[in-house]
Scaffold this motif. Structure first.
Motif, short mmCIF file in Angstrom:
data_model
loop_
_atom_site.label_atom_id
_atom_site.label_comp_id
_atom_site.label_asym_id
_atom_site.label_seq_id
_atom_site.Cartn_x
_atom_site.Cartn_y
_atom_site.Cartn_z
N VAL A 1 -17.28 2.85 4.16
CA VAL A 1 -17.30 1.42 4.41
C VAL A 1 -18.01 0.72 3.26
CG1 VAL A 1 -17.97 -0.44 5.95
CG2 VAL A 1 -17.29 1.76 6.88
N GLY A 2 -17.29 0.15 2.34
CA GLY A 2 -17.89 -0.56 1.21
C GLY A 2 -16.95 -1.68 0.81
N PHE A 3 -17.43 -2.91 0.95
CA PHE A 3 -16.52 -4.04 0.84
C PHE A 3 -15.95 -4.20 -0.58
CE2 PHE A 3 -17.86 -4.92 5.00
CZ PHE A 3 -16.84 -5.66 5.56
N ASN A 4 -16.75 -3.91 -1.59
CA ASN A 4 -16.20 -3.98 -2.95
C ASN A 4 -15.06 -2.98 -3.12
OD1 ASN A 4 -18.24 -5.77 -3.36
ND2 ASN A 4 -18.90 -4.90 -5.31
N LEU A 5 -15.24 -1.80 -2.52
CA LEU A 5 -14.20 -0.79 -2.60
C LEU A 5 -12.93 -1.27 -1.90
CD1 LEU A 5 -16.35 2.37 -1.77
CD2 LEU A 5 -15.78 1.45 -4.01
N PHE A 6 -13.11 -1.89 -0.73
CA PHE A 6 -11.94 -2.40 0.00
C PHE A 6 -11.19 -3.43 -0.83
CE2 PHE A 6 -14.47 -1.68 4.13
CZ PHE A 6 -14.16 -0.34 4.08
N VAL A 7 -11.95 -4.31 -1.45
CA VAL A 7 -11.32 -5.38 -2.23
C VAL A 7 -10.51 -4.77 -3.38
CG1 VAL A 7 -11.77 -7.28 -3.81
CG2 VAL A 7 -12.97 -7.17 -1.64
N ILE A 8 -11.13 -3.81 -4.07
CA ILE A 8 -10.43 -3.21 -5.21
C ILE A 8 -9.24 -2.38 -4.74
CG2 ILE A 8 -10.70 -1.59 -7.13
CD1 ILE A 8 -13.54 -2.60 -7.42
N GLN A 9 -9.40 -1.75 -3.57
CA GLN A 9 -8.25 -1.01 -3.03
C GLN A 9 -7.09 -1.96 -2.75
OE1 GLN A 9 -8.36 0.61 0.99
NE2 GLN A 9 -7.44 2.50 0.25
N SER A 10 -7.40 -3.12 -2.19
CA SER A 10 -6.31 -4.04 -1.87
C SER A 10 -5.72 -4.66 -3.14
CB SER A 10 -6.78 -5.12 -0.89
OG SER A 10 -7.52 -6.09 -1.58
N LEU A 11 -6.51 -4.72 -4.21
CA LEU A 11 -5.99 -5.27 -5.47
C LEU A 11 -5.10 -4.28 -6.21
CD1 LEU A 11 -9.09 -7.12 -7.01
CD2 LEU A 11 -7.03 -8.17 -6.10
N THR A 12 -5.49 -2.97 -6.13
CA THR A 12 -4.81 -1.98 -6.97
C THR A 12 -4.05 -0.92 -6.19
OG1 THR A 12 -6.76 -0.56 -6.99
CG2 THR A 12 -6.58 -2.19 -8.76
#
Ligand code: NA
Ligand code: NA
Lengths: 161, 433, 301
Positions: free
Chosen positions: B380-391
């Motif tokens: 659970v890491g929001f920066n990771l989620f954001v980057i996952q959804s971007l790439t």
């Protein structure tokens, strides 16, 4: 595309449209608050209403976001499995998500009914009845549950073929 | 059943659900429900409804869709490219080249945006496609963004500092000031790390063509509109025209205005940017809602409090306490979002922190850095989620890319312990006490 | 059994401290049969959700600022109308007049009223000196509920909505230039960072109430129920005393941190009181027969 699919598609569109209205509302109500400070008027409960609209935006946006593949999941393990074992697991995950969301939407509707029954009001400048913004949450969750059900059934069918 | 067993069961369940591919938000929600139903006497259904409502309807969250929307507008206009092209000639002279854009742009946007996830989304939306297109290695492009995006909470304005300030009775204005110097230091450390990584990866980095000086200066002009926007948002906060939430709305209006002046604004672009903002906000919102249910369940079970109390009893000196707390926060940070961690632990931790003579202002800055760390630790890491959804890149891969940047965050904690003045000097100087 | 209690204010606040003492006494006098876990600082639910949560049985107990319910029933607003009650003695009489109706209203919602504790009297915080009501004209005033918004309007100030967490920055940047709150809240939010003057106008004395869900209450044995009520009675007495001690201590802290703690000029006080009179007239129209009866009862006629 059969009639049912068309109807569902329309429902997701409606959800997205309502979410967009929430987004516009947040922008306008907060800009109006800033403008009001200089022109000498007060937008009552602007920030409070913006917060309520954010909840509406989030939940009404759930189903359209699901359709666009926007929600986060861990696909690390699933991806390594062969399709034959992967499909049932994916169906199970979507089914579990559907049941969870269904339960949550029932609870959300119960909360709407409860707020309506007791006439709960927002505590700010504008005595806004709380059942109104809370029902956006319930509507959004219900449509999300439908979308998860549809996705689950689709995955199940694909697995059988 | 002991709290230890309860925690292990919930952690196990969370991992199982995540591994099955249940959406993260729904998995958190289910684990929260299970915690409520199995380990507390609190009625799960009604509490679920309250948690969903209160996790998403707060006034502070209204800035999230607005700042994301602003990023979407920037992404869809040439303004974003302008920033990239404008910074390129200057930053490509540094070792690491355009990777520094991730860091510099994150630091700039962090001074406008209140959360790390929103900073990461706004910056990554336009830097990532461009960096990958130019052939920068994925580990560096994604890792540096994940790391630098965390500046969003440390450099004011900061949602976490507001939450902490209210709960700990520390002035939010002073907390904001306390974040400035550590934020600047962390930015420099990130740039140093990028240079170091660039040396290690030197054979995989694309060669940036050296542009003549005149062209660099012309390029700098294209940064101007974006700088104007940042000044508009920052300026409206610090000159007293607007609160951060209002500044977010002004930012959206300003970015739309600029796009209009560039003749890029069409009804289509307007609605596409809005839809993009809705998707990102809904994605984050589902996880926030799920985390809200889990947080409430945790509050009822008392697990985080027990963990914190245990930590307190084990260590007595401030250094030992901070060391131990860091371990606890790292573990909590794997599974919970930043605000939840602060809300869950602060009411127990803070009296002890005060009792053994740690400055609550300093502790707030330390806490923010631990929250930053939680932003880039899986699952659970929001920066990771954001980057996952971007790439579309896998969560754990992104986390591995971000590993060196986690190291820098830990180094920052050490620096903050060695030189507490980093945090306390500015607020003391500016408020005279 | 073990109960949960949700409270909105931070652990170090005297209301929370008083509740901790209350909880300790309940556990002792029931011989450990009733334990209460306090969740302070809104760590379970945000403030507006606390009363609904008690009503629903999500938690057994809760603490709520009474005037937060002003929109739902004007009765809860009476302790936040300026200059209706300005001393602890008046506040106590007002409380006694309000209490039966408050108990009745809560009972209709399945909630049992236990006790109420006042905040210290509310003072005026400003950046610039204020000697008359006219000095306030045009200032940006923090309004957080209908009563404070009306107060601003009547004084010719611009009501500005700023959430509690934003106050320091709003003051620092000039979005807000004046607010009314207790000296304790001023210390809690370190008002010396952003405001220069504290005028001890004692405008009103708001109260927090502590409530318990009816189902939870009735699940107790008569003996334990009595123990809970007795502990509540003691907590109330202690809380009123603590509030008065805190008022003096907090004003000393404000002064020692460099704020000008000032007695308001007679003109300022008179101008403010005139506004208070308008507001209590408006309140009586809004509150209807029951409200007027309670207000008259408080006035002693
Ligand atoms: Na920031
Ligand atoms: Na994490």
């Amino acid at each position: 595309m059969n009639l049912l699919e068309k109807a569902l598609e329309g429902l997701y569109r409606l959800s997205e449209f309502l979410a967009a209205l929430m987004g516009l509302f947040i922008l306008l109500v907060i800009l109006a608050q800033v403008a009001g400070r200089y022109l000498g008027f007060v937008v009552p409960s602007a920030l409070e209403m913006a917060g309520f609209a954010t909840a509406g935006l989030i939940f009404l946006g759930l189903a359209p976001t699901l359709r666009a593949g926007g929600h986060i999941q861990m696909r690390l393990l699933l991806r390594k499995l062969p399709p034959r074992t992967r499909r049932p697991l994916e169906t199970f995950a979507l089914g579990l998500g559907f049941l969870t969301t269904l339960y949550a939407s029932v609870q959300a509707w119960l909360r709407v009914a409860e707020s309506f029954r007791y006439g709960d009001l927002a505590p700010g400048l504008l005595p806004l009845p709380l059942w109104l913004p809370q029902s956006f949450l319930a509507v959004g969750l219900s449509i999300f549950a439908l979308a998860l059900l549809e996705a689950g059934l689709k995955t199940w069918k694909e697995g059988k073929e | 059943m002991s709290l230890l067993w309860e925690s292990l069961i919930l952690v196990g369940l969370l991992f199982l659900l995540l591994a099955l591919g249940v959406y993260v938000g729904l998995a958190l929600l289910l684990v929260g429900l299970a915690g409520l139903a199995l380990f507390t006497t609190a009625p799960p259904g009604a509490n679920l409804a309250t948690a969903l409502w209160s996790a998403t309807s707060g006034w502070s969250l209204a800035a999230l869709p607005l700042f994301v929307w602003m990023g979407e507008v920037l992404y869809r206009s040439r303004l974003a490219q302008g920033l990239f092209q404008g910074l390129s000639p200057l930053l490509s002279r540094l070792p690491g080249g355009l990777l520094h854009v991730n860091v510099v742009a994150s630091a700039l946007f962090a001074a406008v945006i209140g959360s790390s996830a929103a900073t990461t989304a706004t910056v990554g939306r336009f830097t990532l496609p461009e960096l990958l297109r130019r052939g920068y290695p994925k580990p560096l492009a994604l890792g540096s963004l994940a790391g630098a995006g965390t500046l969003g909470f440390l450099i004011p304005p900061s949602v976490i500092m507001i939450v902490y300030g209210v709960m700990a009775e520390v002035s939010v204005a002073r907390l904001f000031m306390a974040g400035v110097v550590p934020g600047a230091v962390l930015t420099l450390l990130f740039m140093l790390l990028v240079a170091l990584l660039a040396f290690l990866y030197r054979h995989q980095l694309p060669r940036e063509p050296r542009k003549p000086l005149r062209q660099s200066l012309v390029g700098l002009l294209s940064v101007f509109p974006v700088l104007f926007l940042i000044l508009l948002v920052l300026g409206s906060i610090y000159l007293g025209v607007a609160t951060p939430t209002e500044a977010a709305a002004i930012g959206v209006a300003g970015s739309l205005l600029l796009a209009g002046l560039n003749r890029e604004l069409s009804p289509r672009m307007f609605f596409e940017s809005l839809m993009g903002a809705i998707r990102t906000t809904s994605m984050i919102g589902l996880i926030l809602a799920g985390a809200g249910v889990l947080t409430l369940a945790m509050g009822f079970t008392g697990i985080p409090r027990a963990l914190a109390t245990w930590a307190v009893e084990a260590g007595i000196t401030p250094v030992a306490l901070i060391f131990f707390l860091s371990l606890v926060y790292i573990v909590l940070g794997w599974f919970l979002d930043g605000i939840s961690i602060v809300v869950l632990t602060i009411s127990v931790i803070l009296p002890v922190v005060k009792a053994i003579g740690v400055d609550p202002l300093w502790f707030g800055v330390y806490l923010v850095i631990m929250v930053e760390l939680a932003q880039i630790t899986p699952p659970v890491g929001f920066n990771l989620f954001v980057i996952q959804s971007l790439t579309g890149e896998d969560l754990f891969h992104i986390a591995r890319y971000a590993l060196p940047f986690m190291g820098v965050l830990l180094l920052m904690v050490v620096l903050l312990m060695l030189f507490p003045e980093l945090a306390t000097w500015l607020p003391r100087t500016m408020t005279g006490g | 059994q073990t109960w949960n209690m949700a409270t909105p204010y931070p652990p170090a606040n005297f209301h929370t401290q008083n509740i901790q003492q209350f909880v300790k006494e309940v556990e002792e006098t029931t011989g450990g049969r009733l334990k209460i876990t306090v969740h302070p600082g809104g760590s379970l639910f945000p403030h507006p959700q606390i009363l609904p949560a008690v009503r629903n049985g999500q938690v057994q107990m809760g603490e709520v600022l009474m005037s937060l319910l002003a929109n739902e029933n004007p009765l809860f607003n009476l302790d936040s109308i300026p200059f209706v009650a300005t001393s602890y003695e008046e506040a106590r009489r007002l409380y006694q007049a309000q209490r039966p109706e408050v108990e009745k209203w809560l009972a209709q919602r399945g909630v049992v009223f236990l006790y109420a504790v006042p905040w210290p009297p509310q003072g005026l915080y400003t950046k610039r000196p204020v000697n008359t009501g006219a000095d306030l004209k045009g200032m940006r005033f923090r309004a957080y509920n209908p009563a404070t918004a009306r107060l601003a309007e009547l004084l010719g100030m611009h009501p500005v909505q700023v959430e509690a967490a934003d106050i320091p920055q709003a003051f620092a940047t000039g979005i807000v230039e004046a607010m009314i709150t207790s000296p304790v809240t001023g210390v809690d939010s370190q008002a010396w960072d952003f405001a220069r003057y504290f005028y001890d106008v004692k405008a009103w004395i708001p109260k927090n109430m502590v409530v318990v869900g009816r189902r939870a209450f009735e699940s107790l044995s008569p003996q334990d129920r009595e123990a809970l009520l007795q502990a509540a009675k003691r907590a109330e007495e202690r809380g009123w005393r603590l509030s008065q001690e805190q008022e003096e201590k907090a004003m000393q802290t404000l002064a020692s941190r460099g704020m000008q703690v000032v007695k308001p000029s007679p003109t300022l006080l008179a101008d403010l009181k005139k506004v208070g009179q308008t507001m209590i007239l408006e309140w009586q129209k809004q509150a209807g027969a029951t409200g007027v009866k309670i207000y008259r009862q408080y006035l002693g006629r």
